[in-house]
Design an enzyme around this catalytic site. Structure first.
Site, mmCIF file in Angstrom:
data_model
loop_
_atom_site.group_PDB
_atom_site.id
_atom_site.type_symbol
_atom_site.label_atom_id
_atom_site.label_comp_id
_atom_site.label_asym_id
_atom_site.label_seq_id
_atom_site.Cartn_x
_atom_site.Cartn_y
_atom_site.Cartn_z
ATOM 1 C CD GLU A 103 -1.504 -2.329 1.974
ATOM 2 O OE1 GLU A 103 -2.350 -3.028 2.535
ATOM 3 O OE2 GLU A 103 -0.275 -2.594 1.997
ATOM 4 C CB CYS A 136 -0.210 -3.937 8.453
ATOM 5 S SG CYS A 136 0.749 -2.499 7.913
ATOM 6 C CB CYS A 139 -1.089 0.097 5.645
ATOM 7 S SG CYS A 139 0.491 -0.396 4.921
ATOM 8 C CD1 TRP A 175 -3.279 13.630 10.363
ATOM 9 C CD2 TRP A 175 -3.406 15.840 10.144
ATOM 10 N NE1 TRP A 175 -3.651 13.880 9.070
ATOM 11 C CE2 TRP A 175 -3.736 15.236 8.897
ATOM 12 C CE3 TRP A 175 -3.424 17.234 10.228
ATOM 13 C CZ2 TRP A 175 -4.073 15.975 7.770
ATOM 14 C CZ3 TRP A 175 -3.767 17.969 9.099
ATOM 15 C CH2 TRP A 175 -4.077 17.339 7.897
#
Length: 289
Positions: A103, A136, A139, A175
């Site tokens: 990815e 995962c 990712c 964020w």
């Protein structure tokens, strides 16, 4: 996603090479899922029904996984669907120090070839078996940071389904929320009391706040979400037993008995000696939206 190497080791590091390519989608505009499928998915039905675009994406990743799979360093392929319909491919590179997942490889290829084209969906395929595999954790966070609405094709109990990053990574660090006003969620029944100024504080348990900018949020049973701009003026920690009639009146109740009844409803099992926070606030927009 980069699975563990095969038992018995991997090929020499000198053999590691980056393999990737960009494939132009046959259509330049993403095919939207029909309204019927949207309703089915929203209701929890037909979870395995993919859109034509997602089926095409899986097929592209599967072909690439078959092509690049060497049984060692490169075993996973990924495909990204961009907003214009373009498909961008990538492949993992295994290394014992840690190599890029497929990815991430695809994201790099997209940044180099179509940097201004937003990502809509992603899928990864394990070459040795041809199975669709989920991203995962790393990712998932990377994709979430790019856009929480990116959808990943994963296998569920009913087959393949496209799920947004918000679902694959619940309670993710975002964020975008850093430095944003605190969100103070309230029961919809308190809205008019807050707007009128009759309720100027709230009692919270294990729900920390600090003085500063805030948004008071009402998530209503109808699905409507109402937000009021506010400022948290102070936060005082005390115990339930120390709450007074004055605290009750500032909270919009007639007396302490009413406040106690509300606390029992919102925090069942709250003991007299348990700590509570008295969060005092003022509104910036008390008028109805």
């Amino acid at each position: 996603m980069s699975p563990a190497p095969r038992a018995g080791g991997i090929t020499a590091a000198g053999r590691v090479r980056q393999t990737s390519e960009v494939v132009e989608g046959q259509r330049q505009h993403r095919v939207r899922v029909g309204k019927g499928n949207e309703r089915r998915e929203a209701a929890g039905y037909g979870a395995s029904v993919l859109s034509p675009d997602d089926r095409e994406l899986v097929a592209a990743a599967s072909r690439h996984a078959t092509t690049v799979n060497d049984g060692g360093d490169h075993t996973v392929a990924a495909a990204l669907r961009l907003d214009t319909g373009v498909i961008v491919l990538g492949v993992n590179t295994y290394h014992f120090l840690g190599g890029p997942c497929a990815e991430v490889s695809a994201l790099s290829n997209r940044a180099a070839s179509h940097p201004g084209d937003p990502i809509r969906s992603v899928v990864a395929v394990y070459g040795p078996t041809g199975e669709v595999i989920a991203p995962c954790g790393k990712c998932r966070q990377v994709l979430f940071d790019l856009d929480p609405n990116i959808r990943a094709v994963v296998r569920g109990s009913n087959g393949l389904a496209a799920r947004p990053m918000t679902e694959l990574l619940p309670h993710a660090f975002d964020w975008r929320a850093a430095g944003a006003p605190q969100r103070l969620y309230m029961w919809e029944g308190y809205e008019q009391l807050i707007r009128s100024g009759a309720k100027r504080q709230t009692i919270r348990v294990d729900d920390p706040f600090r003085p500063g900018a805030a948004s008071i949020v009402f998530e209503k049973g109808s699905g409507e979400v109402v937000t009021l701009t506010a400022v948290i003026e102070s936060v005082e920690t005390t115990t339930r037993a120390a709450l007074s009639d004055e605290d009750a009146r500032r909270d919009g109740f007639t007396d302490l008995d009413q406040l106690d009844a509300a606390l029992e409803q919102h925090y069942p099992g709250l003991e007299a000696g348990d700590p509570v926070d008295i969060v005092s606030f003022t509104l910036s927009n008390p008028a109805p939206n």
